[in-house]
Design a protein around this motif. Structure first.
Motif, mmCIF file in Angstrom:
data_model
loop_
_atom_site.group_PDB
_atom_site.id
_atom_site.type_symbol
_atom_site.label_atom_id
_atom_site.label_comp_id
_atom_site.label_asym_id
_atom_site.label_seq_id
_atom_site.Cartn_x
_atom_site.Cartn_y
_atom_site.Cartn_z
ATOM 1 N N GLY A 116 0.809 -1.217 0.000
ATOM 2 C CA GLY A 116 0.000 0.000 0.000
ATOM 3 C C GLY A 116 0.839 1.261 0.000
ATOM 4 O O GLY A 116 2.053 1.233 -0.222
ATOM 5 N N LYS A 117 0.174 2.363 0.272
ATOM 6 C CA LYS A 117 0.852 3.642 0.263
ATOM 7 C C LYS A 117 1.545 3.845 1.593
ATOM 8 O O LYS A 117 0.900 3.847 2.641
ATOM 9 C CB LYS A 117 -0.166 4.751 0.035
ATOM 10 N N ASN A 118 2.841 3.957 1.568
ATOM 11 C CA ASN A 118 3.585 4.256 2.791
ATOM 12 C C ASN A 118 4.929 4.842 2.415
ATOM 13 O O ASN A 118 5.795 4.165 1.873
ATOM 14 C CB ASN A 118 3.764 2.986 3.640
ATOM 15 N N ASP A 119 5.106 6.106 2.726
ATOM 16 C CA ASP A 119 6.353 6.780 2.367
ATOM 17 C C ASP A 119 7.475 6.533 3.374
ATOM 18 O O ASP A 119 8.617 6.863 3.117
ATOM 19 C CB ASP A 119 6.122 8.297 2.275
ATOM 20 N N PHE A 120 7.111 5.960 4.510
ATOM 21 C CA PHE A 120 8.110 5.867 5.586
ATOM 22 C C PHE A 120 9.380 5.143 5.159
ATOM 23 O O PHE A 120 10.489 5.645 5.353
ATOM 24 C CB PHE A 120 7.501 5.186 6.816
ATOM 25 N N LEU A 121 9.207 3.964 4.571
ATOM 26 C CA LEU A 121 10.385 3.175 4.191
ATOM 27 C C LEU A 121 11.295 3.962 3.262
ATOM 28 O O LEU A 121 12.510 4.003 3.456
ATOM 29 C CB LEU A 121 9.951 1.884 3.513
ATOM 30 N N GLY A 122 10.664 4.575 2.267
ATOM 31 C CA GLY A 122 11.464 5.318 1.300
ATOM 32 C C GLY A 122 12.222 6.459 1.954
ATOM 33 O O GLY A 122 13.432 6.602 1.771
ATOM 34 N N HIS A 123 11.528 7.229 2.784
ATOM 35 C CA HIS A 123 12.182 8.341 3.465
ATOM 36 C C HIS A 123 13.327 7.844 4.338
ATOM 37 O O HIS A 123 14.435 8.389 4.316
ATOM 38 C CB HIS A 123 11.169 9.114 4.311
ATOM 39 N N ALA A 124 13.053 6.785 5.084
ATOM 40 C CA ALA A 124 14.082 6.258 5.993
ATOM 41 C C ALA A 124 15.313 5.841 5.208
ATOM 42 O O ALA A 124 16.448 6.162 5.583
ATOM 43 C CB ALA A 124 13.524 5.085 6.796
ATOM 44 N N CYS A 125 15.093 5.143 4.099
ATOM 45 C CA CYS A 125 16.231 4.677 3.310
ATOM 46 C C CYS A 125 17.032 5.855 2.770
ATOM 47 O O CYS A 125 18.267 5.858 2.813
ATOM 48 C CB CYS A 125 15.754 3.811 2.156
ATOM 49 N N VAL A 126 16.342 6.850 2.286
ATOM 50 C CA VAL A 126 17.061 7.994 1.727
ATOM 51 C C VAL A 126 17.854 8.703 2.825
ATOM 52 O O VAL A 126 19.019 9.065 2.633
ATOM 53 C CB VAL A 126 16.071 8.957 1.040
ATOM 54 N N ILE A 127 17.233 8.848 3.985
ATOM 55 C CA ILE A 127 17.942 9.527 5.083
ATOM 56 C C ILE A 127 19.177 8.742 5.498
ATOM 57 O O ILE A 127 20.280 9.288 5.633
ATOM 58 C CB ILE A 127 17.003 9.736 6.284
ATOM 59 N N ILE A 128 19.019 7.441 5.672
ATOM 60 C CA ILE A 128 20.163 6.616 6.075
ATOM 61 C C ILE A 128 21.253 6.681 5.011
ATOM 62 O O ILE A 128 22.435 6.866 5.306
ATOM 63 C CB ILE A 128 19.717 5.149 6.283
ATOM 64 N N GLY A 129 20.836 6.568 3.769
ATOM 65 C CA GLY A 129 21.812 6.593 2.684
ATOM 66 C C GLY A 129 22.580 7.889 2.648
ATOM 67 O O GLY A 129 23.813 7.894 2.580
ATOM 68 N N SER A 130 21.855 8.996 2.765
ATOM 69 C CA SER A 130 22.580 10.259 2.645
ATOM 70 C C SER A 130 23.430 10.525 3.880
ATOM 71 O O SER A 130 24.544 11.039 3.758
ATOM 72 C CB SER A 130 21.612 11.421 2.372
ATOM 73 N N SER A 131 22.940 10.134 5.068
ATOM 74 C CA SER A 131 23.821 10.359 6.234
ATOM 75 C C SER A 131 25.062 9.484 6.145
ATOM 76 O O SER A 131 26.135 9.880 6.589
ATOM 77 C CB SER A 131 23.076 10.155 7.550
ATOM 78 N N SER A 132 24.926 8.297 5.558
ATOM 79 C CA SER A 132 26.116 7.460 5.371
ATOM 80 C C SER A 132 27.117 8.148 4.469
ATOM 81 O O SER A 132 28.321 8.144 4.740
ATOM 82 C CB SER A 132 25.724 6.117 4.762
ATOM 83 N N LEU A 133 26.613 8.727 3.409
ATOM 84 C CA LEU A 133 27.517 9.428 2.502
ATOM 85 C C LEU A 133 28.220 10.576 3.219
ATOM 86 O O LEU A 133 29.431 10.755 3.092
ATOM 87 C CB LEU A 133 26.743 9.966 1.303
ATOM 88 N N ILE A 134 27.435 11.318 4.012
ATOM 89 C CA ILE A 134 28.035 12.443 4.740
ATOM 90 C C ILE A 134 29.102 11.927 5.705
ATOM 91 O O ILE A 134 30.206 12.461 5.778
ATOM 92 C CB ILE A 134 26.943 13.226 5.504
ATOM 93 N N LEU A 135 28.762 10.847 6.409
ATOM 94 C CA LEU A 135 29.735 10.274 7.347
ATOM 95 C C LEU A 135 30.997 9.852 6.618
ATOM 96 O O LEU A 135 32.110 10.047 7.118
ATOM 97 C CB LEU A 135 29.121 9.085 8.083
ATOM 98 N N ALA A 136 30.830 9.266 5.461
ATOM 99 C CA ALA A 136 32.000 8.845 4.695
ATOM 100 C C ALA A 136 32.894 10.043 4.399
ATOM 101 O O ALA A 136 34.119 9.980 4.562
ATOM 102 C CB ALA A 136 31.561 8.173 3.403
#
Lengths: 1126, 336
Positions: free
Chosen positions: B287-307
């Protein structure tokens, strides 16, 4: 593990206490209070023969008349039972024993609560599962062990021995042997019960036994049949008589009895009895009468276990468990209050009562793993001797200690009788002093020459060593007639010092060749000299000397004495100028020897007149037959002959330091462990040993305290305090002190005057070392005054500010007292290491036994056993470190593992109107700690190593991590708990947000949580594993796979409401993505923290680990550890 | 001695010896800055695309939600909704209009959503008998079904609170005067139909007692075909939940207006529960749920920043790895 004989430890304890009392009384006016204290804890056998008149309640054994013997008294048969249970008692008894653990009671309570339907969180059977599982496993283990015991009992009971029945020896099963029966044992057979020797294959009634099973000592011991019975047995007559002996007791080193035989009455002692479990050696057969059988034998009476010890970490852990319990209670009350409020708000539609209760503490059981792991240790099991070597001698005032101790200097010397060298081959080579050797081959004339003759005669005769001649393919057993063959002599004795002296005498041509109870034969440069032994006063720790009364072939009677210098000089003759001169010279030699770390003995002799002999003989007979106070009476008798002695000379024996002792001590000190040496040796010897093992260094300021009165000690202490500006010791956060024991024994009773060290860790903080490091040397005498009076704290202040503490002349019980002092005054841990100080080893937090020549009593009482002192370095630095790191980590991990699970359940409860619904199936909740996550914990607890042993040995200071509580402390605990909180929130909320307003059912989300938490804790562990072997891989990844497998199985049973859940979930990408997200988000803070810590604030261990693994060339490695040792 | 050595040498070879001596071949990972940066980079590169794909999938889902619990109560009864719902004489039918704002591709799932409905309450969840559902009257022990277990001495089939509180609002959908066909088959799990609910179990005495809960069941239809019951009995995990009602198997165009005729039977008024009707398409992700997508993008971008942060830190404060001169006692001796 040292527990190879379960009866070992108790016996040792008693035995040691007995010895301790002697020790103390010996040291002049030593502690009366200590004596009485030790007497109080002495076993009842000692009490018995001390207090009760023997006539009151002796045990009467009628030889070869078992019917009459067993008529009046109910003596036990020879059947033994070491098993704990029978078929009927097994269940109740085993359960009773198991429920001594509090954790089990807790689980029982939980399970019981679950049986009440309103309170049941899990299903009824499911809630019983963990407890039943643990109980069953333990019961099966106990049952199996007991079955093995039953089987070995049966084997033991059904063994057969020759028993005199109807006039001839017939085989009879052991279990049917009764007291009073006469038993015949052949060579290499095991003795079935405690027997008094009646006769042996040796006409003089001599028998050799090996007591390995009893006390672990591997050398042969001599036992004698009384001459009276021995001869009649040897002639084949039946012996009839009456033995009166003490009631059964567990003291294996004492036996008091007398025997009436042919109208005579004579004494029986320890040397006349052979004990169950011993083996007959070197003797064709023996015949003896059973006095104690079955459970009453000394071996069986000694079956007991020593008290258990707890690690410090365990007590910390209990503290944290308490914290968690409080935490849990808070959680429970939140649920209860919440539920109450919710119900209050909604009471219109629900008329239910609030049911709430404590639910899930699952910590208790896991903690058990950890405590077991703290004992995880691989035995380093090589056994090495502490070699005694005869080094120097002073004969009649002349010192033969020049450097020409060469082995082959005499090879071409024509004085040396070729026959001697060929005939007697000693097992060990001894270097001889050529000057002394030449002198000994001169004619027997002049005082000096006669003194030398007597000197070596004494060395050869005045001892209890048994020569064992092994013949190389020569004629049968008559050992006297086969001259000309090369023979090897092996000297078997209870004391290595004596062996060294006898071997030395042999090297100088005075070879002890034969010893029976009545005579000894000494081969003096090829001539056989037969000496009749009229009496022998064995070594005791009061007299500290030993003497034999012998009759020479020319009928002259001589007393030969050897003993410690302190007690010998006072009984020397003081007649002539010459005597005094010799005395002074010898004394100076002795001081010189002992300053070199050698052990010294003084040798003296005198002639006995007929009158003196008669008087002595009369008293000796009397004393040695007495049942009460025999030791004291014998001592008085000895005093009759041990006086006015002519000094012959002195010997010096080197007790070689074991390999690696200085290195080990150095490493331990670098590791921040304080080393205290507690030795029975005298001050000079102790200091010299201290110097040779680098414990003391030349630049140290030595504080010597050896006062003879309270006042003197007080002055010495205050003086020292003011001079070196010692501040009162603060309670430091030190965490372990250690003690140990390099061997320095005195002869005769090898285990009485041992040295031992207490090692104690320095605090991690630097102490302002303005002046040179201090060393405290204190002797046992002063210790008595100090420990008894209120000087204790003063001593303690000084001792803690000293780098080295060396206590000499301490009695075994005092050693235990010192350990106790440290334990009670500080929070430090103590480690005692020794070869024979049983009481000290048992007193210390960690007891390490060294198995050497001195027997294995200490080993049996210890927590760890090792072959040599130097292995201690490895035990502490390597295994100690690994174990600390593992246990520290695992405690935290187990707290985390259970808390994260409980918290996850808790958050869900908040979403279910506080009604304690669990989304997880009952089985998953139970399996979580039992199956899903337990194996990796155990595997990591066994296999994980942060550093290799090479690195740990290279940098002893890495051990300091333990002192600083690096692997486990309160701060770490709280950090872990915060991390746990975060992880549980992630675990709960990510699925919650993902499946918000969806059609997800309770079992699907439960299934997701189950797998997520299992993967999470396993990944968490995987992140911290520092050494991956294939078993670790199998355990970690295997656990996850097994979890899936279990869930698939559980979801395939239609009767469960969660039927088919996992199959539906697995089809959905959301499910997999959610799990991935949970793991990453939950572990991210921990990973970050770890990375930042390791990269920017690395610990010692981390740096050493990098160095080890990345193998960077570090040129400045070698010099470093030494530099900072100062 | 030589023998012993040889012996030892031989045993040394065996795996067991290696195991007991803890010298098995091992991999010892070290977290060097290189590794750390790689890990963060890798995580960033994985999570950002995954997050974007997920978001896209979620956005492709069209969802229409209509809350009808209040609106369907006639104005007169709005003050006392409970008396309205409990009064059988008042007709419960109600019409709602739902506007399709975006093209919806069939199948369109019809859910009813209940809020503040604790289907996960402990006593509620436990109040069922799985054995009875499968075996019917042959299984007598219905003690787990408390408080709804017996009716005049006979076990109720199906017993328990869950079944008793069966949701009984019904919906019909009309588009441009033509009734939309709603497929109400296969809304429950096949596994439940085949193995958990008996084919020969008929709800012959269901809702016959004094206290009537929710919906009634046709006694002629075996439980295995009562799909509404089966859906209802899969109790939801959270107090806000949706349950599948059926599927519309026609596409809906943007700006279509759907008239929903519903029977507002179910009492959620006594505990303040909300009722909603949901029409939703589905994507591969559900169904419709943006949470997973948002969470993944946030984790991904913070990982990049940490790198990036770690790279900079590493360049600035470089610590030679494994240099033992950094060991504290060595440091001390260097400075002293």
């Amino acid at each position: 593990m040292p527990r190879q004989g379960s009866w070992g430890s108790m016996e040792l304890h008693n035995n040691c206490n007995t010895r301790a009392s002697f020790d103390i009384s010996r040291s002049s006016s030593l502690a009366q209070e200590n004596l009485s204290k030790s007497q109080r804890i002495r076993n009842k056998s000692v009490d018995f023969d001390d207090n009760l008149p023997h006539a009151e309640n002796p045990r009467l054994i009628y030889i070869n008349d078992p019917r009459r013997t067993n008529d009046k008294y109910e003596f036990t048969g020879n059947e033994i039972r070491t098993s704990k249970y029978t078929l009927i008692t097994f269940l109740p008894k085993n359960l009773f024993i198991q429920f001594h653990r509090v954790a089990y009671l807790y689980f029982l309570a939980i399970a019981a609560l679950n049986q009440l339907p309103p309170l049941a969180v899990f299903g009824r059977t499911v809630s019983l599962f963990p407890l039943l599982f643990v109980l069953c496993v333990t019961a099966i283990k106990d049952g199996y062990e007991d079955w093995r015991r039953h089987r070995s009992d049966r084997n033991e009971n059904n063994r057969e021995s020759l028993v005199l029945q109807a006039g001839e020896f017939q085989m009879k099963k052991w279990k049917t042997i009764r007291a009073g029966e006469v038993v015949k044992i052949h060579a290499d057979e095991t003795i079935p019960c405690d027997m008094v020797l009646l006769g042996t294959s040796d006409p003089s009634g001599l028998a050799y036994i090996q007591t390995m099973n009893l006390d672990g000592e591997s050398n042969l011991k001599t036992r004698y049949a009384r001459q009276e019975t021995a001869s009649s047995i040897f002639e084949g007559c039946n012996v009839l008589g009456l033995i009166r002996c003490e009631q059964p007791n567990r003291n294996i080193y004492e036996f008091t009895a007398n025997m009436e035989f042919n109208g005579h009455r004579f004494p029986l002692s320890q040397s006349n009895i052979v004990l169950r479990g011993c083996q007959l050696k070197n003797t064709d057969w023996i015949i003896g009468v059973v006095v104690y059988a079955g459970q009453e034998t000394k071996a069986m009476l000694n079956s007991a276990v020593s008290p258990s010890k707890r690690s410090k970490l365990e007590s910390y852990m209990n503290r944290e468990t308490l914290w968690l319990s409080i935490f849990l209670l808070v959680m429970c009350s939140v649920v209860a209050v919440g539920m109450g409020l919710w119900l209050h708000r909604h009471k219109d539609e629900l008329e239910t009562l609030p049911y709430y209760r404590k639910t899930y503490i699952r910590n208790g059981r896991e903690n058990d793993n950890d405590t077991n792991l703290s004992l995880y240790y691989y035995g380093v099991g090589t056994l090495t001797e502490n070699k005694m070597e005869f080094r120097k001698a002073s004969v009649y005032g002349k010192d033969y200690s020049s450097s020409n101790f060469t082995e082959d200097s005499l090879q071409d010397d024509n004085i040396r009788d070729a026959a001697v060298s060929s005939r007697w081959k000693l097992k060990s080579e001894i270097s001889v002093d050529s000057e002394l050797m030449n002198f000994l081959h001169k004619d027997l004339a002049g005082d000096e020459r006669i003194a030398a003759y007597l000197f070596f005669l004494t060395l050869a005769a005045c001892n209890t060593v048994i020569p064992i001649v092994s013949q190389d393919a020569s004629s049968g057993h008559g050992r006297s007639d086969s001259w000309g063959e090369v023979k090897a002599i092996d000297y078997q004795g209870e004391s290595p010092d004596e062996q060294a002296l006898v071997s030395a005498a042999s090297a100088y041509g005075y070879t002890l060749h034969e010893r029976t109870s009545g005579h000894i034969v000494i081969d003096v440069n090829g001539d056989k000299l037969r000496l009749d032994v009229l009496g022998l006063h064995e070594f005791d720790s009061v007299r500290k000397r030993m003497s034999v009364v012998i009759r020479f072939p020319d009928n002259t009677i001589k007393v030969l004495v050897k003993g410690a210098d302190t007690t010998m000089f006072s009984i020397l003759a003081r007649d002539t100028e010459k005597d005094n001169l010799i005395r002074q010279v010898t004394q100076s030699h002795l001081t010189e020897y002992s300053s070199e770390g050698l052990r010294t003995l003084v040798v003296a002799a005198r002639d006995l007149t007929d009158a003196e002999l008669e008087q002595w003989q009369c008293r000796y007979e009397d004393a040695s037959t007495s049942l009460i106070d025999r030791a004291a009476k014998l001592r008085q008798t000895a005093a009759l002959v041990e006086c006015n002695l002519n000094l012959l000379g002195a010997t010096a024996i080197e007790d070689k330091l074991q390999d690696g002792v200085p290195e080990a001590i150095e490493a331990l000190r670098q590791a921040g462990i304080k080393v205290w040496v507690l030795t029975g040796d005298k001050q000079e010897t102790a200091i010299s040993i201290g110097l040779s093992c680098k414990l003391l260094t030349a630049d140290m300021q030595q504080i010597i305290i050896n006062g003879n009165s309270e006042e003197e000690c007080r002055n010495l202490l205050t003086d020292a305090k003011t001079r070196y500006g010692v501040q009162p010791a603060h309670r430091k956060n030190e965490n372990s002190k250690r003690s140990n024991n390099p061997q320095n024994g005195y002869f005769e009773i090898p285990d009485d005057a041992k040295s031992s060290n207490v090692l104690q860790p320095c605090s991690g903080k630097e102490e302002p070392d303005v002046c040179a490091p201090l060393a405290l040397i204190i002797d046992g005498n002063s210790l008595v005054y100090i420990l008894e009076k209120d000087l204790e704290s003063e001593l303690f202040d000084i001792a803690t500010s000293c780098k080295v503490v060396l206590c000499c002349r301490v009695a075994p019980l005092q050693k235990a007292g010192i350990v106790d002092l440290i334990k009670s005054r500080t929070d430090d841990m103590t480690l005692a290491i020794g070869a024979n100080d049983v009481s000290m080893i048992q007193m210390a937090d960690v007891g390490v036994g060294i198995c050497g020549q001195e027997g294995r009593q200490a080993v049996m009482a210890s927590d760890f056993a090792m072959g040599q002192f130097r292995f201690l370095k490895r035990l502490l630095l390597v295994h100690g470190h690994w174990n600390y790191q593992r246990v520290g980590y695992l405690v935290l991990y187990n707290f985390y593992r259970n808390a994260v699970f409980v918290l996850m359940l808790f958050w869900y409860i908040l979403c279910t109107a506080f009604s304690t619904t669990s989304a997880l199936t009952d089985w998953s909740s139970v399996f979580y700690s039992v199956i899903y996550t337990s194996v990796p914990t155990i595997v990591v607890g066994i296999l994980d190593k942060d550093l290799s042993h090479k690195t740990l040995l290279k940098y002893p200071k890495l051990y300091g991590a333990g002192h600083r509580h690096e692997a486990y402390n309160l701060q770490l605990f709280w950090i872990t708990m915060i991390d746990t909180l975060w992880q549980s929130l992630v675990l709960f909320y990510i699925p919650l947000f993902t499946y918000k307003e969806s059609s997800i059912d309770i079992w699907s989300i439960g299934s997701l949580w189950t797998i997520a938490v299992v993967i999470l804790v396993n990944m968490h562990l995987a992140m911290d594993i520092r050494r991956w072997v294939f078993i670790t891989h199998a355990a970690v990844w295997g656990s996850i796979i097994i979890t899936y497998a279990c869930m698939v199985v559980l979801d395939s049973i239609p009767i469960f409401p969660n039927y088919w859940t996992i199959y539906h979930l697995a089809k959905s990408p959301t499910y997999w993505l959610t799990i991935l997200l949970i793991i990453i988000v939950a572990l991210l803070p921990r990973f970050l923290f770890k990375v930042i810590h390791q990269i920017f604030w690395p610990s010692d261990i981390q740096i050493a680990r990098e160095a080890e693994i990345l193998r960077k060339a570090t040129p400045n490695l070698r010099s470093k550890p030494n530099e900072d040792s100062s | 001695m030589a023998d012993m050595n040889r012996e030892r040498h031989r045993t040394r070879e065996t795996a067991f010896y290696l195991f007991t001596q803890q010298s098995l071949p091992a991999c010892k990972p070290v977290l060097t800055p290189g590794w750390v940066i790689t890990i963060f980079l890798f995580m960033g590169l994985i999570f950002i695309p995954v997050g974007l794909i997920t978001l896209r999938a979620s956005h492709s889902v069209v969802e229409i939600v209509d809350r009808y619990d209040t609106e369907c109560v006639p104005e007169a009864f709005r003050i006392d909704k409970i008396s309205y719902i409990q009064d059988d004489s008042i007709p419960k039918n109600c019409s709602r209009f739902m506007k399709v704002h975006k093209y919806m591709k069939a199948p369109i799932y019809i859910y009813y959503q209940l809020d503040n409905y604790y289907q996960n309450h402990r006593r509620y969840v436990k109040s069922r008998s799985d054995k009875q559902l499968l075996h019917g009257q042959k299984y007598h022990d219905t003690s787990s079904c408390q408080p709804v277990e017996l009716n005049s001495g006979q076990p109720i089939v199906p017993c328990g609170l869950i079944a008793w509180s069966l949701f009984n609002d019904s919906f019909t959908f009309i588009r441009e005067r033509a009734e939309l066909k709603v497929n109400r088959k296969n809304i429950a799990w096949k596994s439940d139909r085949d193995h958990k609910f008996g084919k020969n179990v008929h709800p012959f005495n269901f809702q016959n007692g004094t206290l009537i809960g929710g919906g009634k069941l046709n006694p002629k239809i075996p439980l295995s075909d009562q799909e509404d019951l089966i859906v209802w009995m899969r109790t939801s995990a959270l107090p806000s939940f949706r349950k599948l009602y059926g599927r519309i198997e026609e596409d809906l165009d943007a700006d279509d207006v759907i008239v929903v005729n519903l029977m507002n039977n179910y009492n959620t008024y006594s505990f303040g529960g909300k009722k909603k009707l949901v029409l939703s398409t589905s994507s591969w992700l559900g169904g419709k749920n943006d949470f997973l997508g948002h969470a993944c993008v946030i984790i991904g971008s913070s990982s990049l920043i940490l790198a990036i942060v770690f790279t900079l830190l590493h360049l600035k404060y470089r610590r030679p790895h494994g240099d033992t001169s950094y060991l504290p006692w060595n440091r001390k001796s260097l400075s002293g």
